[in-house]
Design a protein around this motif. Sequence first.
Motif, mmCIF file in Angstrom:
data_model
loop_
_atom_site.group_PDB
_atom_site.id
_atom_site.type_symbol
_atom_site.label_atom_id
_atom_site.label_comp_id
_atom_site.label_asym_id
_atom_site.label_seq_id
_atom_site.Cartn_x
_atom_site.Cartn_y
_atom_site.Cartn_z
ATOM 1 N N LYS A 1 -1.147 8.720 -4.627
ATOM 2 C CA LYS A 1 -2.261 9.631 -3.956
ATOM 3 C C LYS A 1 -1.900 10.953 -3.934
ATOM 4 O O LYS A 1 -2.443 11.921 -4.199
ATOM 5 C CB LYS A 1 -2.780 8.960 -2.925
ATOM 6 C CG LYS A 1 -4.126 9.715 -2.422
ATOM 7 C CD LYS A 1 -4.443 9.304 -1.065
ATOM 8 C CE LYS A 1 -5.113 10.630 -0.372
ATOM 9 N NZ LYS A 1 -5.097 10.453 0.966
ATOM 10 N N TYR B 1 -3.822 0.742 -5.063
ATOM 11 C CA TYR B 1 -3.739 0.039 -4.013
ATOM 12 C C TYR B 1 -4.197 -1.444 -4.179
ATOM 13 O O TYR B 1 -3.530 -2.397 -3.757
ATOM 14 C CB TYR B 1 -4.725 0.716 -2.992
ATOM 15 C CG TYR B 1 -4.736 0.045 -1.574
ATOM 16 C CD1 TYR B 1 -3.560 -0.281 -0.903
ATOM 17 C CD2 TYR B 1 -5.919 -0.107 -0.878
ATOM 18 C CE1 TYR B 1 -3.381 -0.696 0.468
ATOM 19 C CE2 TYR B 1 -5.906 -0.494 0.331
ATOM 20 C CZ TYR B 1 -4.738 -0.798 0.867
ATOM 21 O OH TYR B 1 -4.722 -1.437 2.416
ATOM 22 N N LYS C 1 -2.681 14.472 -5.848
ATOM 23 C CA LYS C 1 -3.015 15.517 -5.238
ATOM 24 C C LYS C 1 -2.393 16.652 -5.315
ATOM 25 O O LYS C 1 -2.953 17.902 -5.645
ATOM 26 C CB LYS C 1 -3.046 15.287 -3.577
ATOM 27 C CG LYS C 1 -4.602 14.703 -2.992
ATOM 28 C CD LYS C 1 -4.610 14.789 -1.609
ATOM 29 C CE LYS C 1 -5.764 14.342 -1.109
ATOM 30 N NZ LYS C 1 -5.661 14.060 0.395
ATOM 31 N N ARG D 1 -9.153 9.505 -5.872
ATOM 32 C CA ARG D 1 -9.473 8.541 -4.967
ATOM 33 C C ARG D 1 -9.475 7.163 -5.803
ATOM 34 O O ARG D 1 -9.212 6.256 -5.438
ATOM 35 C CB ARG D 1 -10.981 8.938 -4.652
ATOM 36 C CG ARG D 1 -11.856 7.871 -3.764
ATOM 37 C CD ARG D 1 -13.143 8.020 -3.754
ATOM 38 N NE ARG D 1 -13.980 6.923 -3.510
ATOM 39 C CZ ARG D 1 -14.356 6.537 -2.463
ATOM 40 N NH1 ARG D 1 -14.048 7.306 -1.270
ATOM 41 N NH2 ARG D 1 -15.168 5.532 -2.157
ATOM 42 N N ALA E 1 -5.911 6.092 -6.794
ATOM 43 C CA ALA E 1 -5.268 5.493 -5.618
ATOM 44 C C ALA E 1 -5.718 4.172 -5.087
ATOM 45 O O ALA E 1 -5.101 3.379 -5.080
ATOM 46 C CB ALA E 1 -5.519 6.579 -4.313
ATOM 47 N N LEU E 2 -7.234 4.202 -5.188
ATOM 48 C CA LEU E 2 -7.885 2.702 -5.000
ATOM 49 C C LEU E 2 -7.450 1.698 -5.911
ATOM 50 O O LEU E 2 -7.019 0.541 -5.486
ATOM 51 C CB LEU E 2 -9.303 3.134 -4.985
ATOM 52 C CG LEU E 2 -10.327 2.074 -4.448
ATOM 53 C CD1 LEU E 2 -11.579 2.884 -4.336
ATOM 54 C CD2 LEU E 2 -10.565 0.973 -5.484
ATOM 55 N N PHE F 1 -13.619 0.836 -10.700
ATOM 56 C CA PHE F 1 -13.433 2.171 -10.280
ATOM 57 C C PHE F 1 -12.587 2.742 -11.857
ATOM 58 O O PHE F 1 -12.104 3.920 -11.406
ATOM 59 C CB PHE F 1 -12.611 2.544 -9.158
ATOM 60 C CG PHE F 1 -13.501 2.281 -8.026
ATOM 61 C CD1 PHE F 1 -14.344 3.288 -7.650
ATOM 62 C CD2 PHE F 1 -13.619 1.239 -7.165
ATOM 63 C CE1 PHE F 1 -15.256 3.296 -6.536
ATOM 64 C CE2 PHE F 1 -14.722 0.838 -6.151
ATOM 65 C CZ PHE F 1 -15.451 2.267 -5.880
ATOM 66 N N GLY G 1 0.794 -1.289 0.188
ATOM 67 C CA GLY G 1 0.234 0.064 0.037
ATOM 68 C C GLY G 1 0.781 1.235 0.038
ATOM 69 O O GLY G 1 0.455 2.420 -0.316
ATOM 70 N N LYS G 2 2.332 1.202 0.298
ATOM 71 C CA LYS G 2 3.053 2.304 0.285
ATOM 72 C C LYS G 2 3.077 3.206 -1.027
ATOM 73 O O LYS G 2 3.115 4.460 -1.248
ATOM 74 C CB LYS G 2 4.360 1.719 0.633
ATOM 75 C CG LYS G 2 5.144 2.933 1.236
ATOM 76 C CD LYS G 2 6.658 2.311 1.939
ATOM 77 C CE LYS G 2 7.293 3.308 2.757
ATOM 78 N NZ LYS G 2 8.674 3.036 3.451
ATOM 79 N N ALA H 1 0.827 3.130 -3.431
ATOM 80 C CA ALA H 1 -0.505 3.557 -3.638
ATOM 81 C C ALA H 1 -0.609 4.909 -2.866
ATOM 82 O O ALA H 1 -1.229 6.092 -3.469
ATOM 83 C CB ALA H 1 -1.695 2.748 -3.340
ATOM 84 N N SER H 2 -0.172 4.941 -1.544
ATOM 85 C CA SER H 2 -0.053 6.069 -1.000
ATOM 86 C C SER H 2 0.745 7.232 -1.563
ATOM 87 O O SER H 2 0.522 8.536 -1.680
ATOM 88 C CB SER H 2 0.473 5.741 0.405
ATOM 89 O OG SER H 2 -0.208 5.418 1.472
#
Lengths: 124, 148
Positions: B31, B52, B35, B45, B48-49, B122, B24-25, B27-28
Motif C-alpha cells: 500500500k 491483504y 501510494k 485501496r 492493498a485489500l 475487488f 498483513g505486513k 499488504a501494508s
Amino acid sequence: MTLNEVIEILDADVLVGQDQLEMEVKTAFGADLMSDVLAFAKSGSLLLTGLTNPQVIRTSDILDIAAIIMVRGKKPAPETIRLAEELRIPVLSTKYILFETAGRLYEKGIKGCVERVDNNFARS
Amino acid sequence: MHVHEKPTFESNYTVQGGNFDEAGKVASQIKVILKKLGLQTDVVRKAALVAYESEINIVSYARKGTISISVTPGQVKIETTDEGQGIPDINLAMQEGYSTATSKIREMGFGAGMGLCNIKKFSDYFQITSEIGKGTHLKMIINIENGV
C-alpha cells in the motif's frame, strides 16, 4: 465531529493518538468480522469493533480508517497498541456495547459509511 | 488493457505460513509503495485489500508463499503462489460463507468464508488454480483507468 467530541459522547479512554484528537469524522462502520470491514467500510470512517488483535490495526491501515473505537470495555494486547502507534491510527476504548456506541454517535450526527448493502456478492 | 506494457514497479515478498502476528505486513508495504507511485486512491485501496486477504490466506492455510506485484501504467497485477494443502473444490471455496478456518483464524476476525469473495469482488480480473498437496495460485488484476 472531532475525536474529542467522540470521546465525550462515549466516555472513552484514549489508548493511542493523544495528539490526533482534533481529527474530524463524519461516518462510521461497526463489525467484528474484518472481512466485512474490508468489504464495506470506507476511508476516513470510524471503526467500531469488539476485536482487539493486531489485525484490526492492519485492516484499518489498509482502508485508511480514521480511528478505531474498541467497544464493550475491551483493552487490546500490547502488540496491537504498538502497531497502532507505528501506523499512527488513534485507538479509543469505550465501556458501551456496540449497539449503544453506534446509537450515541448516530444521535449526534455520525452516519453509517454505507447505509445498506444492495449488491452483495454474486454467488457462484 | 495494457497487458504488454513494461512494468514501472515490480517486487516479490515471502510470507511465512502460521505467522499470525505478522499477517498483513506485506499488504501494508504494498500500500505504501502504490501510494508513493501516485496511483489513484481507489486503485491503492483495491490492490492493498486484495493483497491483504491473499496474505491472510497464505498465513492461514499454507506453509509458505510468495506475493508478487507488478505495476504498469495500465494495471496493478498481484500474484500469490503458496506451498500448502491446496483446495479440493474451488467452486465450493468460492462460495460466500464456506470456510475451513481454524479457531485461530476466526479469532483474528477472518475465516467467515469471505476472503476469496472479497478478492474476486475487488479485482477486475481474478484467476484461481489449485493442486491438492501442492498449493494454490491466485492472479489478480486491478485496472488503472487513466494511467499513472
